[in-house]
Design a protein around this motif. Sequence first.
Motif, mmCIF file in Angstrom:
data_model
loop_
_atom_site.group_PDB
_atom_site.id
_atom_site.type_symbol
_atom_site.label_atom_id
_atom_site.label_comp_id
_atom_site.label_asym_id
_atom_site.label_seq_id
_atom_site.Cartn_x
_atom_site.Cartn_y
_atom_site.Cartn_z
ATOM 1 N N LYS A 50 0.861 -1.184 0.000
ATOM 2 C CA LYS A 50 0.000 0.000 0.000
ATOM 3 C C LYS A 50 0.896 1.232 0.000
ATOM 4 O O LYS A 50 1.943 1.237 0.634
ATOM 5 C CB LYS A 50 -0.892 0.005 1.242
ATOM 6 C CG LYS A 50 -1.752 1.233 1.375
ATOM 7 C CD LYS A 50 -2.651 1.139 2.591
ATOM 8 C CE LYS A 50 -4.023 1.317 2.091
ATOM 9 N NZ LYS A 50 -5.088 0.614 2.495
ATOM 10 N N GLU A 78 -1.953 3.310 -8.989
ATOM 11 C CA GLU A 78 -3.283 2.786 -9.328
ATOM 12 C C GLU A 78 -3.395 1.283 -9.133
ATOM 13 O O GLU A 78 -4.484 0.765 -8.938
ATOM 14 C CB GLU A 78 -3.629 3.146 -10.775
ATOM 15 C CG GLU A 78 -3.903 4.617 -10.961
ATOM 16 C CD GLU A 78 -4.113 5.006 -12.408
ATOM 17 O OE1 GLU A 78 -3.671 4.263 -13.320
ATOM 18 O OE2 GLU A 78 -4.710 6.076 -12.630
ATOM 19 N N PRO A 81 -3.422 -0.587 -3.317
ATOM 20 C CA PRO A 81 -4.248 0.238 -2.434
ATOM 21 C C PRO A 81 -3.467 1.522 -2.138
ATOM 22 O O PRO A 81 -2.245 1.492 -1.950
ATOM 23 C CB PRO A 81 -4.404 -0.617 -1.182
ATOM 24 C CG PRO A 81 -4.183 -2.021 -1.653
ATOM 25 C CD PRO A 81 -3.159 -1.910 -2.763
ATOM 26 N N LYS A 115 -6.406 9.169 -9.261
ATOM 27 C CA LYS A 115 -7.575 9.300 -8.390
ATOM 28 C C LYS A 115 -7.345 8.450 -7.143
ATOM 29 O O LYS A 115 -7.601 7.240 -7.146
ATOM 30 C CB LYS A 115 -8.863 8.855 -9.101
ATOM 31 C CG LYS A 115 -9.161 9.630 -10.367
ATOM 32 C CD LYS A 115 -9.406 11.087 -10.085
ATOM 33 C CE LYS A 115 -9.629 11.872 -11.361
ATOM 34 N NZ LYS A 115 -9.014 13.170 -11.341
ATOM 35 N N GLU A 117 -7.645 6.367 -3.807
ATOM 36 C CA GLU A 117 -8.770 5.600 -3.256
ATOM 37 C C GLU A 117 -9.264 6.179 -1.944
ATOM 38 O O GLU A 117 -10.445 6.086 -1.626
ATOM 39 C CB GLU A 117 -8.333 4.148 -3.012
ATOM 40 C CG GLU A 117 -8.024 3.379 -4.268
ATOM 41 C CD GLU A 117 -7.449 2.002 -3.980
ATOM 42 O OE1 GLU A 117 -7.224 1.642 -2.794
ATOM 43 O OE2 GLU A 117 -7.219 1.269 -4.949
ATOM 44 N N ASN A 118 -8.355 6.719 -1.154
ATOM 45 C CA ASN A 118 -8.690 7.264 0.165
ATOM 46 C C ASN A 118 -8.090 8.655 0.279
ATOM 47 O O ASN A 118 -6.953 8.879 -0.149
ATOM 48 C CB ASN A 118 -8.101 6.377 1.273
ATOM 49 C CG ASN A 118 -8.596 4.963 1.164
ATOM 50 O OD1 ASN A 118 -9.715 4.666 1.518
ATOM 51 N ND2 ASN A 118 -7.749 4.082 0.633
ATOM 52 N N LYS A 178 -8.673 -6.347 2.734
ATOM 53 C CA LYS A 178 -8.126 -6.787 1.451
ATOM 54 C C LYS A 178 -7.307 -8.063 1.638
ATOM 55 O O LYS A 178 -7.417 -8.995 0.860
ATOM 56 C CB LYS A 178 -7.284 -5.683 0.840
ATOM 57 C CG LYS A 178 -6.784 -6.018 -0.540
ATOM 58 C CD LYS A 178 -6.202 -4.801 -1.199
ATOM 59 C CE LYS A 178 -5.787 -5.071 -2.613
ATOM 60 N NZ LYS A 178 -6.855 -5.063 -3.555
#
Length: 187
Positions: A50, A78, A81, A115, A117-118, A178
């Motif tokens: 991540k 991308e 995570p 973009k 995710e969080n 996940k």
Amino acid sequence: MKILIVFSTTDGHTKKICLRLKRVMEEQFHHVTLQSVEEICDSSLNAFDKIIVGASIRYGKHARQIYRFIERNKKTLENKPNAFFSVNLVARKPEKNRPETNPYLKKFLKEISWKPENLAVFAGKIDYQKYHFTDRKMIQFIMWMTKGPTDPKAKIEFTNWNDVDAFALSLSDMAYKKLAKTDKYGT
């Protein structure tokens, strides 16, 4: 889970927030590595499960290095995570302390093609005595315009550390979910 936090900081407060994120996530049994955007080796990103990117604002902009890092590593970001957080003084205002209401984060997201995710926004810190003369005067002027503190001796930390902890825990929880999803079937 191996987590990387890449950060850009102007006066050191974003790094302080990263250290707090690291501590909270390591309490959740994750291995967390901090790297400044100036020191990160792009080829090392694949070693992490991540990636979290954090950056401060100075004069309405995130550091150019953050834009370049994202541009160079968009595909890797991308495919893992990921998360992004912004540290800025306008987030001291309750009506501007969320990703969907913070003007600097909204502008930043329009300027990049990644973009995250969080997302999170954290209020920063003022330490007028630490700033060089020009920065101090400019920040005082901005604070005067936005009805913030202008006392040249002011040292005020606006960061809501409970929000920082909650963000770290939400990222840890997502990592567990996940991991559990992939481990459930032995993959």
